[in-house]
Design a protein around this motif. Sequence first.
Motif, PDB file in Angstrom:
ATOM      1  N   THR A 242      -2.153   6.177   3.801  1.00 58.18           N
ATOM      2  CA  THR A 242      -2.850   6.796   2.891  1.00 58.18           C
ATOM      3  C   THR A 242      -3.521   8.116   3.125  1.00 58.18           C
ATOM      4  O   THR A 242      -3.697   9.204   2.620  1.00 58.18           O
TER       5      THR A 242
ATOM      6  N   VAL B 254      -8.971   8.761   0.582  1.00 61.01           N
ATOM      7  CA  VAL B 254      -8.327   7.636   1.550  1.00 61.01           C
ATOM      8  C   VAL B 254      -9.174   6.331   1.449  1.00 61.01           C
ATOM      9  O   VAL B 254      -8.564   5.622   1.430  1.00 61.01           O
TER      10      VAL B 254
ATOM     11  N   LEU C 278      -8.104   4.616  -1.739  1.00 58.90           N
ATOM     12  CA  LEU C 278      -6.971   4.106  -1.570  1.00 58.90           C
ATOM     13  C   LEU C 278      -6.843   2.854  -0.617  1.00 58.90           C
ATOM     14  O   LEU C 278      -6.177   1.727  -0.783  1.00 58.90           O
ATOM     15  N   LEU C 279      -8.031   2.870   0.157  1.00 56.51           N
ATOM     16  CA  LEU C 279      -7.875   1.505   1.250  1.00 56.51           C
ATOM     17  C   LEU C 279      -8.543   0.490   0.471  1.00 56.51           C
ATOM     18  O   LEU C 279      -8.531  -0.659   1.161  1.00 56.51           O
TER      19      LEU C 279
ATOM     20  N   SER D   6      -2.775   0.428   7.277  1.00 55.54           N
ATOM     21  CA  SER D   6      -3.034   1.153   5.604  1.00 55.54           C
ATOM     22  C   SER D   6      -3.402   2.642   5.792  1.00 55.54           C
ATOM     23  O   SER D   6      -3.242   3.417   4.851  1.00 55.54           O
TER      24      SER D   6
ATOM     25  N   VAL E  52       0.994   3.955  -2.879  1.00 56.31           N
ATOM     26  CA  VAL E  52       0.692   5.536  -2.511  1.00 56.31           C
ATOM     27  C   VAL E  52       1.604   6.388  -3.079  1.00 56.31           C
ATOM     28  O   VAL E  52       1.417   7.331  -3.699  1.00 56.31           O
TER      29      VAL E  52
ATOM     30  N   THR F 212       0.802  -1.217  -0.094  1.00 58.56           N
ATOM     31  CA  THR F 212       0.185   0.006  -0.089  1.00 58.56           C
ATOM     32  C   THR F 212       1.046   1.364  -0.063  1.00 58.56           C
ATOM     33  O   THR F 212       0.637   2.198  -0.737  1.00 58.56           O
ATOM     34  N   THR F 213       1.869   1.213   0.849  1.00 57.31           N
ATOM     35  CA  THR F 213       2.977   2.363   0.830  1.00 57.31           C
ATOM     36  C   THR F 213       3.652   2.743  -0.502  1.00 57.31           C
ATOM     37  O   THR F 213       3.581   3.607  -0.892  1.00 57.31           O
TER      38      THR F 213
END
Length: 169
Positions: free
Chosen positions: A153, A86, A89-90, A149, A65, A61-62
């Motif tokens: 985000t 957010v 992105l999750l 996460s 992003v 995830t990082t």
Amino acid sequence: MVLPAVTTATGALLVVLVFGMSDGIRTQSAALGHADEISRAVVLIAVTVLLVGVAEVAVATTRTVAHRTRELGVLAANGVPRAPVVAALLVEPVVAAVLGALAGSLLAVVTGVLLGTVGVVATGVSYGGLAIGAGIAVVVSIVAALATSVLPTWKAASRPPIHSLASGG
């Protein structure tokens, strides 16, 4: 996100099998004299493997992003509120964690039922234990994926648009 899902599936498989065979593990560890300690250690190891998979989801995830910095800047510059960004992105890490946990749980249930039916596991396999293990694996995966996460985000979506657009990822 394939590798994190596979790692989460591996952890879920282990968690479900441990819970499905927990009665047999307790019986065998009682013969060694430390039933409670051994049972707790086995569960702790299984949950740790599951959490390693979820940590891998957080790392992915990082990275995702970080690669979407310019895109986040454009969204912020156009006035898109932070919360929907957010939430969007999750979706990816949660889906990876859920799919991994479900796949691992399903494989573990099938394996447990086959092992119990064939008689490979002398102490038997508890169907209730398999169900509890599957539930725990899915819930822990979702909660841990969200917990690991949200911060990256949120931080990425909170950057001023000029910084996101200037850095470009």
